[in-house]
Design an enzyme around this catalytic site. Structure first.
Site, PDB file in Angstrom:
ATOM      1  N   ASN A 116     -12.416   9.698  15.859  1.00 45.69           N
ATOM      2  CA  ASN A 116     -13.639   9.800  16.656  1.00 45.69           C
ATOM      3  C   ASN A 116     -14.300   8.445  16.825  1.00 45.69           C
ATOM      4  O   ASN A 116     -14.232   7.589  15.952  1.00 45.69           O
ATOM      5  CB  ASN A 116     -14.609  10.827  16.047  1.00 45.69           C
ATOM      6  CG  ASN A 116     -15.600  10.196  15.094  1.00 45.69           C
ATOM      7  OD1 ASN A 116     -16.619   9.639  15.511  1.00 45.69           O
ATOM      8  ND2 ASN A 116     -15.295  10.249  13.792  1.00 45.69           N
ATOM      9  N   PHE A 120     -22.853   7.740  17.134  1.00 45.75           N
ATOM     10  CA  PHE A 120     -24.190   8.258  16.794  1.00 45.75           C
ATOM     11  C   PHE A 120     -24.880   8.915  17.989  1.00 45.75           C
ATOM     12  O   PHE A 120     -26.056   8.650  18.292  1.00 45.75           O
ATOM     13  CB  PHE A 120     -25.108   7.137  16.260  1.00 45.75           C
ATOM     14  CG  PHE A 120     -24.734   6.588  14.909  1.00 45.75           C
ATOM     15  CD1 PHE A 120     -23.780   7.196  14.111  1.00 45.75           C
ATOM     16  CD2 PHE A 120     -25.370   5.438  14.417  1.00 45.75           C
ATOM     17  CE1 PHE A 120     -23.451   6.682  12.862  1.00 45.75           C
ATOM     18  CE2 PHE A 120     -25.050   4.916  13.169  1.00 45.75           C
ATOM     19  CZ  PHE A 120     -24.087   5.539  12.403  1.00 45.75           C
ATOM     20  N   SER A 180     -20.315   3.592   9.622  1.00 43.46           N
ATOM     21  CA  SER A 180     -19.633   4.117  10.805  1.00 43.46           C
ATOM     22  C   SER A 180     -18.944   2.967  11.533  1.00 43.46           C
ATOM     23  O   SER A 180     -19.556   1.923  11.770  1.00 43.46           O
ATOM     24  CB  SER A 180     -20.629   4.782  11.749  1.00 43.46           C
ATOM     25  OG  SER A 180     -20.017   4.955  13.007  1.00 43.46           O
ATOM     26  N   ASN A 182     -18.217   3.018  14.573  1.00 42.57           N
ATOM     27  CA  ASN A 182     -18.408   3.218  16.007  1.00 42.57           C
ATOM     28  C   ASN A 182     -19.716   2.682  16.580  1.00 42.57           C
ATOM     29  O   ASN A 182     -19.999   2.873  17.751  1.00 42.57           O
ATOM     30  CB  ASN A 182     -18.280   4.707  16.330  1.00 42.57           C
ATOM     31  CG  ASN A 182     -16.941   5.240  15.866  1.00 42.57           C
ATOM     32  OD1 ASN A 182     -15.920   4.607  16.099  1.00 42.57           O
ATOM     33  ND2 ASN A 182     -16.945   6.365  15.180  1.00 42.57           N
ATOM     34  N   THR A 183     -20.521   2.038  15.747  1.00 37.30           N
ATOM     35  CA  THR A 183     -21.703   1.327  16.243  1.00 37.30           C
ATOM     36  C   THR A 183     -21.421  -0.147  16.009  1.00 37.30           C
ATOM     37  O   THR A 183     -21.208  -0.557  14.865  1.00 37.30           O
ATOM     38  CB  THR A 183     -22.982   1.776  15.484  1.00 37.30           C
ATOM     39  OG1 THR A 183     -23.221   3.148  15.795  1.00 37.30           O
ATOM     40  CG2 THR A 183     -24.188   0.951  15.870  1.00 37.30           C
ATOM     41  N   LYS A 218     -23.804   5.602   2.015  1.00 31.80           N
ATOM     42  CA  LYS A 218     -22.470   6.063   2.438  1.00 31.80           C
ATOM     43  C   LYS A 218     -21.621   4.858   2.820  1.00 31.80           C
ATOM     44  O   LYS A 218     -22.027   4.053   3.664  1.00 31.80           O
ATOM     45  CB  LYS A 218     -22.581   7.030   3.615  1.00 31.80           C
ATOM     46  CG  LYS A 218     -21.222   7.627   4.003  1.00 31.80           C
ATOM     47  CD  LYS A 218     -21.372   8.875   4.834  1.00 31.80           C
ATOM     48  CE  LYS A 218     -20.025   9.432   5.264  1.00 31.80           C
ATOM     49  NZ  LYS A 218     -20.140  10.658   6.044  1.00 31.80           N
ATOM     50  N   ASN A 247     -16.704   7.350   4.452  1.00 32.00           N
ATOM     51  CA  ASN A 247     -16.743   7.601   5.891  1.00 32.00           C
ATOM     52  C   ASN A 247     -15.298   7.557   6.431  1.00 32.00           C
ATOM     53  O   ASN A 247     -14.348   7.524   5.652  1.00 32.00           O
ATOM     54  CB  ASN A 247     -17.619   6.527   6.565  1.00 32.00           C
ATOM     55  CG  ASN A 247     -18.357   7.076   7.774  1.00 32.00           C
ATOM     56  OD1 ASN A 247     -17.756   7.773   8.598  1.00 32.00           O
ATOM     57  ND2 ASN A 247     -19.630   6.771   7.894  1.00 32.00           N
TER      58      ASN A 247
HETATM   59  C1  LIG Z   1     -16.493  13.872  14.906  1.00 34.07           C
HETATM   60  C2  LIG Z   1     -17.020  13.231  13.669  1.00 34.07           C
HETATM   61  C3  LIG Z   1     -18.315  12.708  13.662  1.00 34.07           C
HETATM   62  C4  LIG Z   1     -18.824  12.114  12.506  1.00 34.07           C
HETATM   63  N1  LIG Z   1     -20.097  11.625  12.532  1.00 34.07           N
HETATM   64  C5  LIG Z   1     -20.619  11.081  11.398  1.00 34.07           C
HETATM   65  C6  LIG Z   1     -21.949  10.605  11.381  1.00 34.07           C
HETATM   66  O1  LIG Z   1     -22.688  10.699  12.362  1.00 34.07           O
HETATM   67  N2  LIG Z   1     -22.403  10.034  10.228  1.00 34.07           N
HETATM   68  C7  LIG Z   1     -21.630   9.923   9.108  1.00 34.07           C
HETATM   69  O2  LIG Z   1     -22.100   9.425   8.091  1.00 34.07           O
HETATM   70  N3  LIG Z   1     -20.364  10.380   9.089  1.00 34.07           N
HETATM   71  C8  LIG Z   1     -19.843  10.950  10.206  1.00 34.07           C
HETATM   72  N4  LIG Z   1     -18.559  11.411  10.193  1.00 34.07           N
HETATM   73  C9  LIG Z   1     -17.737  11.217   8.978  1.00 34.07           C
HETATM   74  C10 LIG Z   1     -17.712  12.449   8.084  1.00 34.07           C
HETATM   75  O3  LIG Z   1     -18.990  12.759   7.588  1.00 34.07           O
HETATM   76  C11 LIG Z   1     -16.749  12.217   6.894  1.00 34.07           C
HETATM   77  O4  LIG Z   1     -17.250  11.156   6.099  1.00 34.07           O
HETATM   78  C12 LIG Z   1     -15.342  11.867   7.338  1.00 34.07           C
HETATM   79  O5  LIG Z   1     -14.976  12.629   8.479  1.00 34.07           O
HETATM   80  C13 LIG Z   1     -14.306  12.142   6.235  1.00 34.07           C
HETATM   81  O6  LIG Z   1     -14.281  13.496   5.870  1.00 34.07           O
HETATM   82  P1  LIG Z   1     -13.197  14.549   6.440  1.00 34.07           P
HETATM   83  O7  LIG Z   1     -11.849  13.926   6.253  1.00 34.07           O
HETATM   84  O8  LIG Z   1     -13.431  15.801   5.649  1.00 34.07           O
HETATM   85  O9  LIG Z   1     -13.522  14.725   7.885  1.00 34.07           O
HETATM   86  C14 LIG Z   1     -18.019  12.016  11.338  1.00 34.07           C
HETATM   87  C15 LIG Z   1     -16.726  12.559  11.346  1.00 34.07           C
HETATM   88  C16 LIG Z   1     -16.225  13.160  12.487  1.00 34.07           C
HETATM   89  C17 LIG Z   1     -14.833  13.720  12.465  1.00 34.07           C
END
Ligand SMILES: Cc1cc2nc3c(=O)[nH]c(=O)nc-3n(C[C@H](O)[C@H](O)[C@H](O)COP(=O)(O)O)c2cc1C
Length: 346
Positions: A116, A120, A180, A182-183, A218, A247
């Site tokens: 992804n 934000f 993140s 992505n920012t 985080k 993350n």
């Molecule tokens: C579509 C998507 C959007 C996410 N947006 C955020 C976010 O806004 N802030 C954040 O701290 N982590 C974000 N994450 C990261 C998740 O909170 C998590 O740390 C990461 O996906 C690893 O866990 P997982 O393997 O169970 O998905 C996002 C993950 C995904 C897949």
């Protein structure tokens, strides 16, 4: 039912359309009184052995919803009914922002992973506050906060403080998100000096409130051992309450999906199965280096009770799930809790 009926249906849709469809379907289902009790009966599993007290908060169970799924606090009551012990909203920014252009969310089914670059996208912190005021469930809610894309890093502290102030009466803990991918340049805030300054500012402001809340950081899974050593030092020095590891990763080296397909997707953070080992290694490293001096929430690639147990054994006090719920369905939460109970009673 999820894997045989709903998942194939969802996976026919583009990933972000499936996400919105899930939200609509969930709202619709929970508006039907009968469905509510069926959901409760099917998904909930409460047991005193699952309860945890971490950074002064009492969790009904150690399985939480990771940030990014319910960024705008639209589904807190519904997610609580699915059995989560805590729900993290955000990342929220002071002003609403659209995030990156579509498409920005991709499935890698062969790797049971996601990429992804949402950036934000959120309706802004005040919008979320209005929803939080109306929530009915008493589930623990974390507020994950960040900065707007247009805010330069020199002014980032202001954005975090605006979010802290606005959310303070309505959430149980805070997460400072500097990880993140992505920012643009956000992760530069993970460097030692800017990070120390940011955390000190957040901590000072929080300590001045009538009822200070736990503050967590985080972090990315892509930090070197040296950078993780700095994180331990900074957490201890600033006396924040804990760390969320991790993350998404920018590393593509463990993917088995065709390289050309991965390349065509482009930039973004990878989550899901492929992240599991690295995030567990980061948890273990932090826990060992700090001598368990602060609690860690473990997140990354949890698809089963065994995966959750691995994170706990590595030093996590609580765990969170995101991608696992997309691939395994909402029944995963109860499955993890059942597995944990069996593990605790060995
Ligand atoms: C579509 C998507 C959007 C996410 N947006 C955020 C976010 O806004 N802030 C954040 O701290 N982590 C974000 N994450 C990261 C998740 O909170 C998590 O740390 C990461 O996906 C690893 O866990 P997982 O393997 O169970 O998905 C996002 C993950 C995904 C897949």
């Amino acid at each position: 039912m999820y894997k045989s009926i709903l998942k194939p249906l969802f996976f026919l849709k583009k990933p972000e359309d499936a996400h919105h469809f899930t939200f609509d379907l969930t709202k619709l289902t929970f508006n039907l009184p009968i469905a509510k009790s069926i959901v409760k009966a099917s998904f909930q599993l409460d047991d005193p052995r699952l309860e945890r007290e971490v950074f002064g908060l009492k969790f009904k169970n150690p399985v939480g919803l990771a940030a990014g799924f319910d960024k705008d606090a639209k589904l807190i009551d519904e997610m609580a009914m699915l059995g989560f012990g805590f729900i993290e909203i955000g990342t929220l920014t002071p002003k609403p922002q659209d995030g990156n252009p579509l498409p920005r969310l991709f499935r890698l089914p062969q790797d049971e992973s996601l990429v992804n670059r949402m950036g934000f996208n959120n309706g802004g912190v005040l919008n979320a506050v209005e929803r939080l005021k109306k929530r009915k469930s008493d589930v623990i809610v974390g507020g994950n906060i960040g900065k707007n894309k247009v805010t330069p890093n020199e002014n980032a502290v202001d954005d975090y403080l605006i979010c802290l102030d606005a959310l303070h009466p309505y959430v149980d803990y805070f997460v400072v998100n500097v990880s993140s991918p992505n920012t643009p340049n956000l992760r530069d805030l993970q460097e030692k000096e800017p990070l120390k300054q940011l955390l000190q500012a957040v901590k000072t402001s929080n300590d001045q409130k009538e009822k200070p809340k736990p503050i967590l950081l985080k972090i990315a899974p892509d930090l070197t051992d040296g950078q993780l050593d700095d994180i331990v030092e900074i957490v201890l020095e600033t006396k924040i309450d804990g760390v969320i590891a991790t993350n998404t990763t920018i590393d593509r080296s463990n993917l088995t999906t065709e390289a050309s397909q991965v390349e065509a997707i482009g930039a973004g953070g990878v989550s899901g199965k492929v992240l599991a080992k690295r995030s567990t290694d980061v948890i273990r490293y932090l826990s060992t280096k700090s001598n368990k001096a602060f609690p860690i929430i473990g997140v990354g690639g949890i698809f089963s009770a065994e995966d959750a147990i691995e994170k706990l054994e590595a030093g996590a006090s609580l765990v969170q799930v995101y991608s696992g719920m997309i691939y395994e369905g909402p029944g995963l939460i109860k499955k993890i809790k059942k597995g944990l109970l069996a593990y605790f009673s060995r």
